[in-house]
Design an enzyme around this catalytic site. Structure first.
Site, PDB file in Angstrom:
ATOM      1  N   SER A   4      37.322 -38.824  -7.387  1.00  0.00           N
ATOM      2  CA  SER A   4      38.145 -39.628  -6.544  1.00  0.00           C
ATOM      3  C   SER A   4      38.584 -40.981  -7.481  1.00  0.00           C
ATOM      4  O   SER A   4      37.958 -42.089  -7.455  1.00  0.00           O
ATOM      5  CB  SER A   4      37.425 -40.255  -5.452  1.00  0.00           C
ATOM      6  OG  SER A   4      36.221 -40.634  -5.592  1.00  0.00           O
ATOM      7  N   GLY A  26      32.807 -41.039  -9.705  1.00  0.00           N
ATOM      8  CA  GLY A  26      32.582 -41.392 -11.090  1.00  0.00           C
ATOM      9  C   GLY A  26      33.083 -40.261 -11.963  1.00  0.00           C
ATOM     10  O   GLY A  26      33.788 -39.258 -11.389  1.00  0.00           O
ATOM     11  N   LEU A  27      33.028 -40.234 -13.371  1.00  0.00           N
ATOM     12  CA  LEU A  27      33.508 -39.484 -14.432  1.00  0.00           C
ATOM     13  C   LEU A  27      33.031 -37.776 -14.080  1.00  0.00           C
ATOM     14  O   LEU A  27      31.804 -37.857 -13.598  1.00  0.00           O
ATOM     15  CB  LEU A  27      33.486 -39.577 -15.625  1.00  0.00           C
ATOM     16  CG  LEU A  27      34.552 -40.975 -15.956  1.00  0.00           C
ATOM     17  CD1 LEU A  27      34.090 -41.492 -17.399  1.00  0.00           C
ATOM     18  CD2 LEU A  27      36.051 -40.513 -15.973  1.00  0.00           C
ATOM     19  N   GLY A  64      30.665 -35.126 -15.039  1.00  0.00           N
ATOM     20  CA  GLY A  64      29.457 -35.299 -15.723  1.00  0.00           C
ATOM     21  C   GLY A  64      28.765 -36.410 -15.863  1.00  0.00           C
ATOM     22  O   GLY A  64      27.923 -36.319 -16.444  1.00  0.00           O
TER      23      GLY A  64
END
Length: 284
Positions: free
Chosen positions: A188, A114-115, A117
């Site tokens: 990733s 995931g992004l 944050g």
């Protein structure tokens, strides 16, 4: 008591600490050269034992051969870089099933993507804690932590990101083979790299968890101040700003956060644990 330990004379450069030299030759064996070493010790079993070891007639030949054996010339012949066919897998009598039976769990990797944050590391820690409380052995491979050591030589360019993920996947595979539930937590961003990781594992042992949190939510959080730096142009190639993130298409678990409703990390972790229980990973 004194115990006598045998050793070939040519290999003894001098008496070690706490030892005294014994006889250096036995006249009755005229064609052989024998060496002995007498060691002082109070815990030796029996009073004395002596079994001479025959040395080579020409000790200089032995030393020359030993030096050649450890020289670069011979080592280069075994270099896997030059000749990969020299690599042979050494099978262990203790296998993954044995380790899983010992641990009463099944080794796998939970790949949280995931992004920045989005809460990957927070959920990874909550998941590890929840499984630990159930008596299950886990280990977290955090993307930032791994870059402090194993991957500290890698940048954030596309090719280095791919190598970063490849190395972590290989380490995760070792943990899974050991019967451990490995939790890999890293951005990733590229789908193809995650697919390469998945291909390393047996069917079902790669569990992809997507932290589906909108970019604006992650940027508002900005726990490390990285989005601010990226927007100011001080960080190049930052995922979500000037580098893409490719969401998974067929991941096993999606942990969503929409709007202002923040799902507690412990609740997200329980979702993953329920999946593991359903698939039989929490028992051997």
């Amino acid at each position: 008591m004194n115990a006598v330990v045998k050793g070939p004379r040519p290999l003894i450069c001098g008496p070690p600490r706490g030892a005294e030299s014994g006889p250096l030759a036995v006249p009755s064996l005229s064609r052989a050269k024998l060496g002995f070493l007498r060691v002082k010790g109070s815990n030796a079993i029996g009073s004395r034992f002596l079994r001479p070891i025959k040395a080579m007639e020409d000790s200089s030949v032995s030393l020359r051969n030993d030096c050649a054996a450890i020289s670069g010339r011979n080592l280069r012949q075994m270099s896997t870089m030059e000749n990969p066919t020299n690599i042979v897998w050494h099978k262990s009598p203790v296998e993954k099933l044995d380790r899983q039976h010992l641990l009463q769990q099944k080794g796998c990797v939970i790949w949280i993507t995931g992004l920045s944050g989005s809460g990957k590391s927070t959920v990874a820690c909550a998941l590890s804690q929840g499984l630990h409380m159930r008596g299950k052995l886990t280990y977290i491979l955090d993307g930032d932590n791994v870059r402090h050591g194993l991957n500290r030589d890698l940048s954030f360019k596309a090719e280095d990101r791919a190598e970063n993920i490849r190395r972590i996947a290989e380490v995760a595979r070792l943990f899974a083979d050991a019967g451990i539930i490995c939790i890999a937590s890293l951005i990733s961003p590229y789908r193809k790299d995650r697919d390469v990781c998945r291909a390393l594992f047996p069917e079902g042992d790669f569990i992809e968890v997507f932290m589906d949190v909108p970019l604006h939510v992650c940027e508002n959080r900005d726990p490390k101040g990285l989005y601010k730096l990226a927007r100011a142009g001080k960080i190049k190639g930052f995922t979500g700003v000037d580098d893409p993130y490719e969401p998974p298409l067929n991941c096993e678990i999606v942990l969503q956060q929409k709007g202002r409703d923040c799902v507690p990390p412990g609740e997200m972790a329980e979702t993953v644990i329920s999946y593991l229980e359903e698939k039989g990973y929490l028992q051997a």
